[in-house]
Design an enzyme around this catalytic site. Structure first.
Site, PDB file in Angstrom:
ATOM      1  N   HIS A   1       0.857  -1.189   0.003  1.00 48.88           N
ATOM      2  CA  HIS A   1      -0.079   0.050  -0.111  1.00 48.88           C
ATOM      3  C   HIS A   1       0.801   1.338   0.023  1.00 48.88           C
ATOM      4  O   HIS A   1       0.534   2.325  -0.667  1.00 48.88           O
ATOM      5  CB  HIS A   1      -0.983   0.034   1.141  1.00 48.88           C
ATOM      6  CG  HIS A   1      -1.867  -0.761   1.228  1.00 48.88           C
ATOM      7  ND1 HIS A   1      -2.794  -1.302   0.244  1.00 48.88           N
ATOM      8  CD2 HIS A   1      -2.442  -1.971   2.041  1.00 48.88           C
ATOM      9  CE1 HIS A   1      -3.692  -2.106   0.369  1.00 48.88           C
ATOM     10  NE2 HIS A   1      -3.429  -2.609   1.679  1.00 48.88           N
TER      11      HIS A   1
ATOM     12  N   ARG B   1      -9.954   1.852 -15.400  1.00 49.35           N
ATOM     13  CA  ARG B   1     -10.481   0.718 -14.462  1.00 49.35           C
ATOM     14  C   ARG B   1     -11.850   0.797 -13.875  1.00 49.35           C
ATOM     15  O   ARG B   1     -11.800   1.683 -12.644  1.00 49.35           O
ATOM     16  CB  ARG B   1      -9.390   0.544 -13.349  1.00 49.35           C
ATOM     17  CG  ARG B   1      -8.076   0.055 -13.646  1.00 49.35           C
ATOM     18  CD  ARG B   1      -7.106  -0.443 -12.294  1.00 49.35           C
ATOM     19  NE  ARG B   1      -5.762  -1.075 -12.783  1.00 49.35           N
ATOM     20  CZ  ARG B   1      -4.801  -0.556 -12.796  1.00 49.35           C
ATOM     21  NH1 ARG B   1      -4.529   0.779 -12.699  1.00 49.35           N
ATOM     22  NH2 ARG B   1      -3.793  -1.444 -13.344  1.00 49.35           N
TER      23      ARG B   1
ATOM     24  N   ARG C   1     -12.090   0.303 -19.862  1.00 47.41           N
ATOM     25  CA  ARG C   1     -12.095  -1.372 -19.757  1.00 47.41           C
ATOM     26  C   ARG C   1     -13.345  -1.643 -18.898  1.00 47.41           C
ATOM     27  O   ARG C   1     -13.633  -0.941 -17.911  1.00 47.41           O
ATOM     28  CB  ARG C   1     -10.954  -1.706 -18.670  1.00 47.41           C
ATOM     29  CG  ARG C   1     -10.943  -3.218 -18.515  1.00 47.41           C
ATOM     30  CD  ARG C   1      -9.564  -3.869 -17.862  1.00 47.41           C
ATOM     31  NE  ARG C   1      -9.667  -3.335 -16.056  1.00 47.41           N
ATOM     32  CZ  ARG C   1      -8.685  -3.674 -15.546  1.00 47.41           C
ATOM     33  NH1 ARG C   1      -7.665  -3.935 -15.812  1.00 47.41           N
ATOM     34  NH2 ARG C   1      -8.702  -3.124 -14.267  1.00 47.41           N
TER      35      ARG C   1
ATOM     36  N   GLU D   1      -3.681 -10.687 -20.815  1.00 48.96           N
ATOM     37  CA  GLU D   1      -3.423 -10.822 -19.539  1.00 48.96           C
ATOM     38  C   GLU D   1      -3.232 -12.520 -19.052  1.00 48.96           C
ATOM     39  O   GLU D   1      -2.583 -12.524 -18.089  1.00 48.96           O
ATOM     40  CB  GLU D   1      -4.336 -10.406 -18.398  1.00 48.96           C
ATOM     41  CG  GLU D   1      -4.544  -8.949 -18.646  1.00 48.96           C
ATOM     42  CD  GLU D   1      -5.948  -8.439 -17.729  1.00 48.96           C
ATOM     43  OE1 GLU D   1      -5.592  -7.802 -16.737  1.00 48.96           O
ATOM     44  OE2 GLU D   1      -6.941  -8.781 -18.188  1.00 48.96           O
TER      45      GLU D   1
ATOM     46  N   ASN E   1       0.717  -7.014 -15.194  1.00 50.77           N
ATOM     47  CA  ASN E   1       0.767  -7.116 -13.629  1.00 50.77           C
ATOM     48  C   ASN E   1      -0.199  -8.821 -13.646  1.00 50.77           C
ATOM     49  O   ASN E   1       0.623  -9.490 -12.953  1.00 50.77           O
ATOM     50  CB  ASN E   1      -0.406  -6.276 -13.041  1.00 50.77           C
ATOM     51  CG  ASN E   1       0.122  -4.943 -13.409  1.00 50.77           C
ATOM     52  OD1 ASN E   1       1.113  -4.445 -13.666  1.00 50.77           O
ATOM     53  ND2 ASN E   1      -0.663  -4.077 -13.118  1.00 50.77           N
ATOM     54  N   ASP E   2      -1.050  -8.922 -14.624  1.00 54.49           N
ATOM     55  CA  ASP E   2      -1.437 -10.334 -14.471  1.00 54.49           C
ATOM     56  C   ASP E   2      -0.724 -11.545 -15.419  1.00 54.49           C
ATOM     57  O   ASP E   2      -0.679 -12.563 -15.078  1.00 54.49           O
ATOM     58  CB  ASP E   2      -3.043 -10.425 -14.882  1.00 54.49           C
ATOM     59  CG  ASP E   2      -3.943  -9.874 -13.952  1.00 54.49           C
ATOM     60  OD1 ASP E   2      -3.831 -10.310 -12.607  1.00 54.49           O
ATOM     61  OD2 ASP E   2      -5.008  -9.121 -13.816  1.00 54.49           O
TER      62      ASP E   2
ATOM     63  N   ARG F   1       0.497 -12.051  -7.715  1.00 54.00           N
ATOM     64  CA  ARG F   1       1.163 -10.498  -7.987  1.00 54.00           C
ATOM     65  C   ARG F   1       1.366  -9.890  -6.659  1.00 54.00           C
ATOM     66  O   ARG F   1       1.891  -8.866  -6.289  1.00 54.00           O
ATOM     67  CB  ARG F   1       0.347  -9.649  -8.976  1.00 54.00           C
ATOM     68  CG  ARG F   1      -0.975  -9.737  -8.406  1.00 54.00           C
ATOM     69  CD  ARG F   1      -2.140  -9.157  -9.748  1.00 54.00           C
ATOM     70  NE  ARG F   1      -2.290  -7.902  -9.820  1.00 54.00           N
ATOM     71  CZ  ARG F   1      -2.811  -7.165 -10.503  1.00 54.00           C
ATOM     72  NH1 ARG F   1      -3.468  -7.716 -11.579  1.00 54.00           N
ATOM     73  NH2 ARG F   1      -3.029  -5.795 -10.597  1.00 54.00           N
TER      74      ARG F   1
ATOM     75  N   CYS G   1      -0.780  -1.744 -20.571  1.00 59.16           N
ATOM     76  CA  CYS G   1      -0.824  -0.861 -19.514  1.00 59.16           C
ATOM     77  C   CYS G   1      -0.650  -1.173 -17.985  1.00 59.16           C
ATOM     78  O   CYS G   1      -1.221  -0.820 -16.977  1.00 59.16           O
ATOM     79  CB  CYS G   1      -2.454  -0.786 -19.674  1.00 59.16           C
ATOM     80  SG  CYS G   1      -3.533  -2.343 -19.624  1.00 59.16           S
TER      81      CYS G   1
HETATM   82  C1  PEP Z   1      -2.584  -5.742 -15.578  1.00 59.31           C
HETATM   83  O1  PEP Z   1      -3.177  -7.023 -14.997  1.00 59.31           O
HETATM   84  O2  PEP Z   1      -1.524  -5.540 -15.922  1.00 59.31           O
HETATM   85  C2  PEP Z   1      -3.508  -4.513 -15.464  1.00 59.31           C
HETATM   86  C3  PEP Z   1      -3.181  -3.441 -16.085  1.00 59.31           C
HETATM   87  O3  PEP Z   1      -4.939  -4.695 -14.895  1.00 59.31           O
HETATM   88  P1  PEP Z   1      -4.948  -4.717 -13.174  1.00 59.31           P
HETATM   89  O4  PEP Z   1      -3.734  -4.230 -12.630  1.00 59.31           O
HETATM   90  O5  PEP Z   1      -6.249  -3.861 -13.027  1.00 59.31           O
HETATM   91  O6  PEP Z   1      -5.512  -6.069 -12.899  1.00 59.31           O
HETATM   92 MG    MG Z   2      -5.169  -7.268 -14.756  1.00 60.86          MG
END
Ligand code: PEP
Ligand code: MG
Length: 562
Positions: free
Chosen positions: A189, A287, A323, A424, A447-448, A458, A495
């Site tokens: 955080h 988002r 999205r 993703e 990220n995913d 993650r 992204c």
């Molecule tokens: C990702 O997964 O990289 C992404 C941008 O979506 P989120 O972080 O909202 O899962």
């Molecule tokens: Mg994602």
């Protein structure tokens, strides 16, 4: 003497300041507390709860204003815990059995913390939230003082073992030189808040941090992942210069003329102006789930039309990629029937819910998006999350068609937006050609994608080294996606967090991305990095990185070719 400590820099910023250690007091001595009559202890607990609720409400409002609505959400989660019967009943029962309120709070929260610590993903983070809330209640019960982080002198560099969301939200980015913590990772955080606030920050420095003394001068050089204690003249100059990265409002291209769109990730309307101020070309990831969280019922169609219209109007000449709902077992929404899944990251989330239990919400959202786009000049793009099969994409596109027909029957002239999918999942990478054939763009969510390619959650610090997009298999997944998109005349963006790391801009340009979308704070540094890049050299760099067999080699290649 100059000493350099390493950690994880979480913002591409640096600052020079004087150390002030933040050591919240350790709480009351529980062994020394004598219980009063249970009625009195109940009353004390009740009063502390009310005060905690008031504090949390005030902190929520402040955070929503200065950081952002999605970050403010953490305080709602704390407030929910405050009235969670499983916890409050346990406190009440302990008081009934003769314990003082402090001891009862400590043991009831301790049990809940143990339970969450055994879980995975975002659930494990709840243990931190509970600790934060327990300490707040213990402070209120024992009349302990609160250190006012908002009032620190200008030029202070805060050092702490860890910072809670409430601590971080108090820091004033205009006064603070930066912070460094002994614990925490890129997704903690404190890190997320620092990025949103634009504070130079280094986390995960480890035990060595405790040796840095109050009052010494440090350079929080988050761009280089280091905390420099007693910096020499050269470091001081370098760090002071870095703070002022020029904001470019115009679009940027590489030194040899390849245009790269640099866009922003947002979660709420409140964040949009900040992204315009940092020079975003548009929004690369909106988002929308944050519009649906922390409320009793979903936003209706007209509320959504207003929200999407605001975004489109903020970028009359840029693209706004929205999205559709990306909700799942890891993001609780009280009015939706979301089952407790053993493994929410592998469960019903993203498009799976939109085509399943949340189909009505999905259609309302599509209607609102198409209506907002019909009314405004901006360019809307709609993007579907967590797609793993072409069937899912076909079903989503069918839904867009049927909503369009219904709107046209109602006399709304629909201007068909661009349509795209997030890449993703490994499934989407392997089918990127078939996906790209059907739509206008792909956007890589690293990220995913990194978590699924590397099988490393993650949010789990213990596997943070694996959850890193610089691993060769993730780079290869990116290259494959880019090629598939370009073969089918689709544009391709990124992204995930990777897109906002200026040290990786050259590599990403070399991998062929057309667009990069990130938190507002990193936009100026990435725009600067794009314009310093030469695309032929970038391609050679990417080819070398793709041929590497370890992350370590990839890092070497990136570092030596800067
Ligand atoms: C990702 O997964 O990289 C992404 C941008 O979506 P989120 O972080 O909202 O899962
Ligand atoms: Mg994602």
């Amino acid at each position: 003497m100059t000493r350099t400590l390493s950690g994880v820099g979480v913002t591409p910023l640096s600052g020079l300041g004087t150390v002030r250690w933040y050591r919240p007091d350790g709480g009351p001595d529980l062994d020394a507390i004598q219980a009063d009559d249970p009625d009195i202890e109940h009353e004390r607990f009740e009063r502390a709860r009310e005060q905690a609720d008031e504090e949390l409400h005030a902190e929520r409002e402040r955070t929503a204003k200065v950081v952002g609505e999605d970050e403010a959400e953490i305080f709602d989660a704390h407030r929910q815990f405050l009235s969670d019967p499983q916890i409050t009943d346990a406190v009440e029962a302990a008081i009934d059995s003769g314990q003082a309120a402090e001891v009862a709070v400590d043991s009831a929260f301790g049990d809940a913390i143990d339970q969450f610590e055994g879980m995975e993903g975002r659930m494990a983070e709840r243990a931190d939230d509970l600790r934060d809330l327990r300490d707040r209640l213990l402070r209120l019960l024992s009349g302990g003082e609160r250190i006012d982080l908002a009032e620190l002198p200008a030029g202070t560099a805060v050092l702490a073992e860890r910072l809670t969301p409430s601590d971080t939200a108090q820091l004033d980015p205009d006064r603070i030189a930066g912070f460094a913590t002994a614990t925490g990772g890129r997704t903690s955080h404190a890190a997320i808040f620092a990025r949103s606030l634009g504070i130079p920050a280094i986390v995960g420095v480890g035990e060595a941090l405790f040796e840095v003394e109050d009052g010494v001068e440090v350079a929080v050089d988050a761009e280089n992942d280091t905390l420099v204690v007693g910096p020499d003249e050269e470091t001081r100059e370098r760090v002071s210069e870095k703070r002022d990265v020029e904001i470019r409002r115009e679009r940027v291209e590489t030194a040899d003329g390849v245009e790269i769109e640099v866009a922003a990730n947002v979660g709420t309307t409140a964040e949009i102006q900040g992204t315009v101020d940092q020079g975003a070309d548009g929004i690369g990831l909106y988002r929308t789930e944050f519009l649906f969280l922390d409320r009793e019922s979903p936003p209706d169609e007209s509320e959504q039309v207003d929200t999407y219209r605001d975004a489109l109007e903020s970028f009359p000449e840029g693209r706004v990629v929205v999205r559709t709902l990306d909700i799942g077992g890891d993001k609780p929404v009280p009015y939706l029937d979301i089952p407790d899944e053993e493994n929410p990251f592998l469960g019903q989330r993203g498009i799976r819910r939109s085509l399943g239990p949340d189909t009505d919400l999905f259609e309302t959202q599509l209607r609102a998006l198409l209506r907002a786009s019909a009314d405004t000049e901006g360019t809307l793009s709609i993007m579907f999350p967590l797609v793993a099969t072409t069937d899912e994409l076909d079903a989503a596109l069918d839904r867009v068609d049927s909503v369009t027909e219904a709107l046209e029957a109602d006399g709304v002239a629909v201007d068909m937006p661009e349509l795209g999918v997030m890449i993703e999942t490994p499934g989407a990478v392997l089918m990127a050609d078939a996906l790209a054939e059907r739509i206008d763009f792909l956007s890589i969510g690293t990220n995913d994608l990194a978590q699924y390619v590397m099988a490393a959650a993650r949010e789990n610090d213990a596997v943070a080294d694996l959850h890193d997009p610089r691993h060769p298999p993730v780079l290869r997944a990116i290259r494959r996606t880019v090629e598939a998109a370009h073969d089918h005349d689709a544009w391709v963006g990124m992204c995930g967090e990777m897109a906002g790391d200026p040290d990786l801009t050259r590599l990403l340009v070399g991998l062929g991305l057309d667009e990069l979308s990130m938190s507002a704070v990193t936009i100026p540094a990435v725009k600067a990095a794009v314009s310093e890049t030469e695309s032929t050299a970038a391609r050679a760099l990417a080819d070398r990185a793709l041929a590497a067999s370890t992350k370590h080699d990839v890092i070497e290649i990136i570092n030596t070719q800067q």
